[in-house]
Design a protein around this motif. Structure first.
Motif, PDB file in Angstrom:
ATOM      1  N   MET A   1       0.859  -1.183   0.000  1.00  7.85           N
ATOM      2  CA  MET A   1       0.000   0.000   0.000  1.00  7.85           C
ATOM      3  C   MET A   1       0.893   1.229   0.000  1.00  7.85           C
ATOM      4  O   MET A   1       1.935   1.267   0.665  1.00  7.85           O
ATOM      5  CB  MET A   1      -0.913  -0.012   1.234  1.00  7.85           C
ATOM      6  CG  MET A   1      -1.927   1.112   1.238  1.00  7.85           C
ATOM      7  SD  MET A   1      -3.184   0.885   2.530  1.00  7.85           S
ATOM      8  CE  MET A   1      -2.150   0.957   3.993  1.00  7.85           C
ATOM      9  N   PHE A   2       0.533   2.251  -0.776  1.00  9.82           N
ATOM     10  CA  PHE A   2       1.356   3.446  -0.945  1.00  9.82           C
ATOM     11  C   PHE A   2       0.581   4.680  -0.497  1.00  9.82           C
ATOM     12  O   PHE A   2      -0.647   4.706  -0.519  1.00  9.82           O
ATOM     13  CB  PHE A   2       1.779   3.600  -2.415  1.00  9.82           C
ATOM     14  CG  PHE A   2       2.642   2.474  -2.901  1.00  9.82           C
ATOM     15  CD1 PHE A   2       4.027   2.553  -2.806  1.00  9.82           C
ATOM     16  CD2 PHE A   2       2.068   1.332  -3.443  1.00  9.82           C
ATOM     17  CE1 PHE A   2       4.817   1.508  -3.268  1.00  9.82           C
ATOM     18  CE2 PHE A   2       2.854   0.301  -3.890  1.00  9.82           C
ATOM     19  CZ  PHE A   2       4.237   0.366  -3.805  1.00  9.82           C
ATOM     20  N   CYS A   3       1.348   5.708  -0.112  1.00 17.16           N
ATOM     21  CA  CYS A   3       0.742   6.965   0.314  1.00 17.16           C
ATOM     22  C   CYS A   3       0.124   7.654  -0.889  1.00 17.16           C
ATOM     23  O   CYS A   3       0.784   7.793  -1.938  1.00 17.16           O
ATOM     24  CB  CYS A   3       1.808   7.862   0.960  1.00 17.16           C
ATOM     25  SG  CYS A   3       1.171   9.500   1.412  1.00 17.16           S
ATOM     26  N   GLY A   4      -1.092   8.136  -0.724  1.00 17.52           N
ATOM     27  CA  GLY A   4      -1.764   8.815  -1.834  1.00 17.52           C
ATOM     28  C   GLY A   4      -1.243  10.216  -2.058  1.00 17.52           C
ATOM     29  O   GLY A   4      -1.524  10.824  -3.095  1.00 17.52           O
ATOM     30  N   ASN A   5      -0.412  10.751  -1.103  1.00 21.11           N
ATOM     31  CA  ASN A   5       0.091  12.124  -1.236  1.00 21.11           C
ATOM     32  C   ASN A   5       1.500  12.160  -1.823  1.00 21.11           C
ATOM     33  O   ASN A   5       1.765  12.863  -2.792  1.00 21.11           O
ATOM     34  CB  ASN A   5       0.062  12.803   0.127  1.00 21.11           C
ATOM     35  CG  ASN A   5       0.527  14.254   0.050  1.00 21.11           C
ATOM     36  OD1 ASN A   5       0.073  15.012  -0.809  1.00 21.11           O
ATOM     37  ND2 ASN A   5       1.425  14.639   0.948  1.00 21.11           N
ATOM     38  N   CYS A   6       2.409  11.341  -1.217  1.00 26.35           N
ATOM     39  CA  CYS A   6       3.798  11.388  -1.673  1.00 26.35           C
ATOM     40  C   CYS A   6       4.223  10.146  -2.439  1.00 26.35           C
ATOM     41  O   CYS A   6       5.294  10.109  -3.048  1.00 26.35           O
ATOM     42  CB  CYS A   6       4.741  11.618  -0.481  1.00 26.35           C
ATOM     43  SG  CYS A   6       4.733  10.233   0.718  1.00 26.35           S
TER      44      CYS A   6
ATOM     45  N   GLN B   1       5.923   3.870  -0.115  1.00 24.67           N
ATOM     46  CA  GLN B   1       5.316   2.618   0.338  1.00 24.67           C
ATOM     47  C   GLN B   1       5.169   2.662   1.854  1.00 24.67           C
ATOM     48  O   GLN B   1       6.083   3.045   2.582  1.00 24.67           O
ATOM     49  CB  GLN B   1       6.166   1.422  -0.072  1.00 24.67           C
ATOM     50  CG  GLN B   1       5.507   0.091   0.233  1.00 24.67           C
ATOM     51  CD  GLN B   1       6.285  -1.081  -0.334  1.00 24.67           C
ATOM     52  OE1 GLN B   1       7.349  -0.904  -0.916  1.00 24.67           O
ATOM     53  NE2 GLN B   1       5.739  -2.266  -0.167  1.00 24.67           N
ATOM     54  N   LEU B   2       4.025   2.291   2.305  1.00 17.75           N
ATOM     55  CA  LEU B   2       3.715   2.380   3.724  1.00 17.75           C
ATOM     56  C   LEU B   2       3.899   1.031   4.393  1.00 17.75           C
ATOM     57  O   LEU B   2       3.637  -0.020   3.788  1.00 17.75           O
ATOM     58  CB  LEU B   2       2.274   2.849   3.909  1.00 17.75           C
ATOM     59  CG  LEU B   2       1.917   4.202   3.278  1.00 17.75           C
ATOM     60  CD1 LEU B   2       0.433   4.461   3.421  1.00 17.75           C
ATOM     61  CD2 LEU B   2       2.738   5.306   3.930  1.00 17.75           C
ATOM     62  N   PRO B   3       4.333   1.059   5.625  1.00 18.38           N
ATOM     63  CA  PRO B   3       4.451  -0.209   6.364  1.00 18.38           C
ATOM     64  C   PRO B   3       3.068  -0.773   6.709  1.00 18.38           C
ATOM     65  O   PRO B   3       2.076  -0.058   6.706  1.00 18.38           O
ATOM     66  CB  PRO B   3       5.217   0.209   7.628  1.00 18.38           C
ATOM     67  CG  PRO B   3       4.947   1.672   7.789  1.00 18.38           C
ATOM     68  CD  PRO B   3       4.812   2.216   6.391  1.00 18.38           C
TER      69      PRO B   3
ATOM     70  N   VAL C   1      -0.662   6.780   9.355  1.00 18.55           N
ATOM     71  CA  VAL C   1      -0.178   8.012   8.750  1.00 18.55           C
ATOM     72  C   VAL C   1       1.097   7.704   7.988  1.00 18.55           C
ATOM     73  O   VAL C   1       1.819   6.748   8.293  1.00 18.55           O
ATOM     74  CB  VAL C   1       0.079   9.116   9.800  1.00 18.55           C
ATOM     75  CG1 VAL C   1      -1.211   9.519  10.497  1.00 18.55           C
ATOM     76  CG2 VAL C   1       1.114   8.650  10.819  1.00 18.55           C
ATOM     77  N   CYS C   2       1.393   8.516   6.981  1.00 17.68           N
ATOM     78  CA  CYS C   2       2.607   8.314   6.190  1.00 17.68           C
ATOM     79  C   CYS C   2       3.803   8.787   7.013  1.00 17.68           C
ATOM     80  O   CYS C   2       3.821   9.936   7.490  1.00 17.68           O
ATOM     81  CB  CYS C   2       2.507   9.099   4.888  1.00 17.68           C
ATOM     82  SG  CYS C   2       4.019   9.022   3.879  1.00 17.68           S
TER      83      CYS C   2
END
Length: 244
Positions: free
Chosen positions: A1-6, A9-11, A16-17
């Motif tokens: 899953m990835f941050c929609g802003n920056c 890749q999110l843990p 929160v990112c």
């Protein structure tokens, strides 16, 4: 899953990112949405089916309340004496099968009972209705026959007659006219006019305090209806004499 802003890749389980601090949007489980929508559709469908069942049940109960096994069940008083019946065939059909095809009237020494299809007049037109009447003999003011013709037949005759005139005018301009269609249209129009003049509808109407009811005499037989009308006036005269 990835941050929609920056786009980092999110843990697993991040809310929160860690790079930009943007709150992570929770993924939607579309299977839950599908199941919820399906439940709502089923609830609506069940509600509609329940309303249809209630409506059908109400119709069954209404028919059952109006069904009779013996004509005396209609009488207000058990000691009433039957004097005449109009539509006896329809009455017998109701007693045998529970199905009323048209309508019938039962005259006793005290009341007139009518059940089924009849007509009431608005202006020059008769409107069909379904009624259940109980009328006191002394409330009956008059009865009689009305003869009407089918205006739609006369209106329909205008079409072939107009076509006959148009065809005649067109053929008259030709060097070798052929008036075959003119004759055909003219004959058809004349036949419709003759049908309007010869065919009439006989309505039998009983007027009483608060309203009236009419039936097509042709549906019962003019002889039967006239006999019923004669007995009606005889009973009314008898009732009037006894009440004086």
């Amino acid at each position: 899953m990835f941050c929609g802003n920056c786009g980092r890749q999110l843990p697993e389980g991040a809310q929160v990112c860690p790079q930009c601090g943007t709150r992570v949007a929770k993924e939607v489980d579309f299977s839950d949405v599908k199941n919820y929508a399906g439940q709502k559709v089923q609830q609506v469908s069940d509600g509609i089916q329940e309303q249809v069942q209630d409506f059908k049940q109400a119709q069954v109960e209404e028919r059952a309340s109006r069904q009779i096994r013996d004509v005396h069940e209609m009488y207000v008083n058990a000691d009433e004496e039957q004097k005449a019946v109009v539509g006896e065939g329809y009455l017998n059909g109701l007693l045998d099968s529970g199905v009323l095809r048209k309508g019938f009237g039962v005259l006793t020494n005290r009341r007139l009972y009518y059940r089924g299809k009849c007509y009431y007049k608005i202006g020059g037109r008769y409107i069909k209705t379904d009624e259940d009447y109980t009328v006191e003999i002394q409330d009956i003011s008059s009865s009689g026959f009305t003869y009407t013709r089918y205006l739609w037949v006369l209106a329909l005759s205008v079409i072939p007659l107009a076509l006959a005139v148009i065809n005649f005018l067109v053929e008259s301009e030709l060097r070798h006219p052929n008036y075959g269609w003119t004759v055909c249209f003219g004959v058809l129009g004349a036949a419709l006019v003759a049908a309007y003049c010869l065919i009439k509808q006989t309505m039998y109407t009983i007027t009483f305090a608060g309203g009236s009811l009419s039936i097509k005499a042709s549906s019962y037989g003019l002889k039967e209806v006239r006999a019923f009308d004669k007995t009606l006036h005889f009973v009314k005269d008898t009732c009037y004499s006894s009440c004086r």
